[in-house]
Design a protein around this motif. Structure first.
Motif, PDB file in Angstrom:
ATOM      1  N   GLN A 115       7.923  -9.698   8.262  1.00  0.00           N
ATOM      2  CA  GLN A 115       7.284  -8.386   8.152  1.00  0.00           C
ATOM      3  C   GLN A 115       6.586  -8.224   6.805  1.00  0.00           C
ATOM      4  O   GLN A 115       7.182  -8.441   5.752  1.00  0.00           O
ATOM      5  N   ILE A 116       5.312  -7.818   6.844  1.00  0.00           N
ATOM      6  CA  ILE A 116       4.553  -7.538   5.624  1.00  0.00           C
ATOM      7  C   ILE A 116       4.629  -6.040   5.347  1.00  0.00           C
ATOM      8  O   ILE A 116       4.093  -5.230   6.103  1.00  0.00           O
ATOM      9  N   ASP A 117       5.274  -5.676   4.258  1.00  0.00           N
ATOM     10  CA  ASP A 117       5.483  -4.275   3.915  1.00  0.00           C
ATOM     11  C   ASP A 117       4.178  -3.634   3.464  1.00  0.00           C
ATOM     12  O   ASP A 117       3.438  -4.184   2.634  1.00  0.00           O
ATOM     13  N   TYR A 118       3.917  -2.441   3.989  1.00  0.00           N
ATOM     14  CA  TYR A 118       2.677  -1.737   3.659  1.00  0.00           C
ATOM     15  C   TYR A 118       2.595  -1.420   2.164  1.00  0.00           C
ATOM     16  O   TYR A 118       1.535  -1.583   1.540  1.00  0.00           O
ATOM     17  N   ILE A 119       3.688  -0.949   1.581  1.00  0.00           N
ATOM     18  CA  ILE A 119       3.669  -0.574   0.161  1.00  0.00           C
ATOM     19  C   ILE A 119       3.327  -1.778  -0.703  1.00  0.00           C
ATOM     20  O   ILE A 119       2.558  -1.667  -1.675  1.00  0.00           O
ATOM     21  N   LYS A 120       3.863  -2.954  -0.357  1.00  0.00           N
ATOM     22  CA  LYS A 120       3.545  -4.155  -1.137  1.00  0.00           C
ATOM     23  C   LYS A 120       2.073  -4.526  -0.985  1.00  0.00           C
ATOM     24  O   LYS A 120       1.432  -4.977  -1.942  1.00  0.00           O
ATOM     25  N   THR A 121       1.552  -4.341   0.224  1.00  0.00           N
ATOM     26  CA  THR A 121       0.130  -4.616   0.427  1.00  0.00           C
ATOM     27  C   THR A 121      -0.715  -3.663  -0.406  1.00  0.00           C
ATOM     28  O   THR A 121      -1.679  -4.071  -1.072  1.00  0.00           O
TER      29      THR A 121
END
Length: 381
Positions: A115-121
């Motif tokens: 899962q790619i976290d939105y906040i990290k993106t």
């Protein structure tokens, strides 16, 4: 006392000058206020336009960074979160086409390892404002009714573009029963009782559960799919639509010289085995699906079911369904190749529920993935 005419005249001149000054000041204030009003009417829209233009520039830059670059590192799609200490999302693959593995990393509900976290993106792009994106087909296949009775599944539906029904669209409808049997019906949309639609009848064995996957194709480059699960009532003969509970992840097998995929799904305590089905609309070949047993594995992803190097078509969309069963207990889940990021499929990426009703901008382009055209929309606020 003698009347001093000279002094009187001087006082009169002083009063006149005071009145003249007051009138002049009043005229100046009125004129200046009018100037302020005019300037405000000119400047405020200009400032708003400048702010909107700046936002549009930011949106275009962000859109290009995500949809027209490979990201960093360029192979981030095949590397788990624990190996991505420094990364940027970019969905482009190696062939100037979107990479389905990278798209699938944005799907909601998949394993934490992928899962790619939105906040990290958002942080990786040093963004203050928010964004959200969707990836979906320009055409839509919808299932209007599903009836299961007498060893048949009868489905009525439509294929549309901007809510306009499309005639002669190719439609494939798969069913997978609780015993892992796959059945298929092919048809086309046509005029049925004055409505351009399709009717698909699939011969099946009677079981308590069915996973149904429907594909539509218009021309050679427009494809769409929809997925649903039907479950039999505890008492009675009726079926109802129920939720998928497994969240598999599928990615391109980078070691294979041909087109192949790997499948991972978190293990449950329900059973010691699970089955994976790769379903796709066929073109020049008669093969329409592949069935694979998933092995129990404990690795960096955690306790999972895993299958690797499963042959799959190099072009066109596909859907992977995973089923797990033990006695009368049954679980299923799915993921697309690519997973369309919509509210009813893979989930919109980003906090779109927090998007204001106004004061946002958006952009949409049609791009290509696996030689199929998809719409890629981004909102920015």
């Amino acid at each position: 006392m003698a009347f001093n005419l000279h002094k009187f005249a001087r006082n009169r001149r002083g009063q006149v000058r005071g009145i003249d000054f007051a009138l002049a000041m009043l005229i100046f204030i009125i004129a200046f206020s009018q100037i302020i009003i005019v300037l405000s009417n000119l400047l405020i829209p200009s400032l708003v336009q400048m702010e909107t233009y700046s936002q549009e520039q930011d949106l275009d830059t962000l859109y290009s960074n995500i949809f027209y670059s490979q990201g960093y590192p360029t192979n981030w799609g095949s590397r788990g979160i624990s190996y991505l200490s420094d990364f940027r999302v970019g969905l482009l693959g190696n062939q100037e086409s979107l990479d389905f593995t990278k798209i699938n990393r944005l799907t909601s509900g998949i394993m934490d390892f992928w899962q790619i976290d939105y906040i990290k993106t958002k942080t990786s792009f040093a963004l203050i404002q928010d964004f959200a994106l969707e990836i979906y087909s320009p055409i839509t296949i919808s299932l209007n009714s599903v009836q299961i009775a007498f060893d048949k599944i009868t489905i009525n539906g439509m294929v549309t573009e901007y809510q306009t029904p499309i005639k002669d669209a190719d439609v494939w409808v798969f069913s997978i029963d609780a015993n892992n049997n796959v059945a298929l019906n092919y048809t086309q949309t046509k005029d049925i009782s004055g409505v351009v639609s399709f009717k698909s009848v699939i011969n099946v064995n009677t079981t308590g559960y069915y996973s149904i996957v429907a594909f539509a194709q218009v021309g050679g480059i427009y494809q769409d799919y929809t997925v649903l699960r039907m479950e039999k009532e505890a008492s009675g003969l009726e079926y109802f639509q129920s939720e998928f509970v497994l969240n598999p992840f599928v990615r391109e097998n980078t070691a294979s010289k041909t087109s192949a995929v790997d499948i991972s799904v978190a293990r449950t305590q329900l059973s010691d085995e699970a089955q994976a089905f790769v379903l796709f609309p066929y073109g020049d070949i008669d093969i329409t699906h592949r069935t694979t047993s998933l092995a129990q594995v404990n690795n960096n992803e955690g306790q999972i079911y895993l299958a690797e190097n499963i042959p799959a078509p190099a072009d066109g969309v596909a859907v992977v369904v995973v089923q797990e069963r033990e006695g009368t207990e049954y679980r299923a889940g799915f993921i697309g190749i690519p997973m369309f990021l919509t509210e009813n499929l893979g989930g919109t990426y980003g906090p779109i529920s927090q998007m204001p009703e106004s004061s946002y901008i958006s952009v949409t382009h049609i791009l290509m993935v696996r030689n199929v055209l998809v719409k890629c929309q981004m909102w920015y606020w």
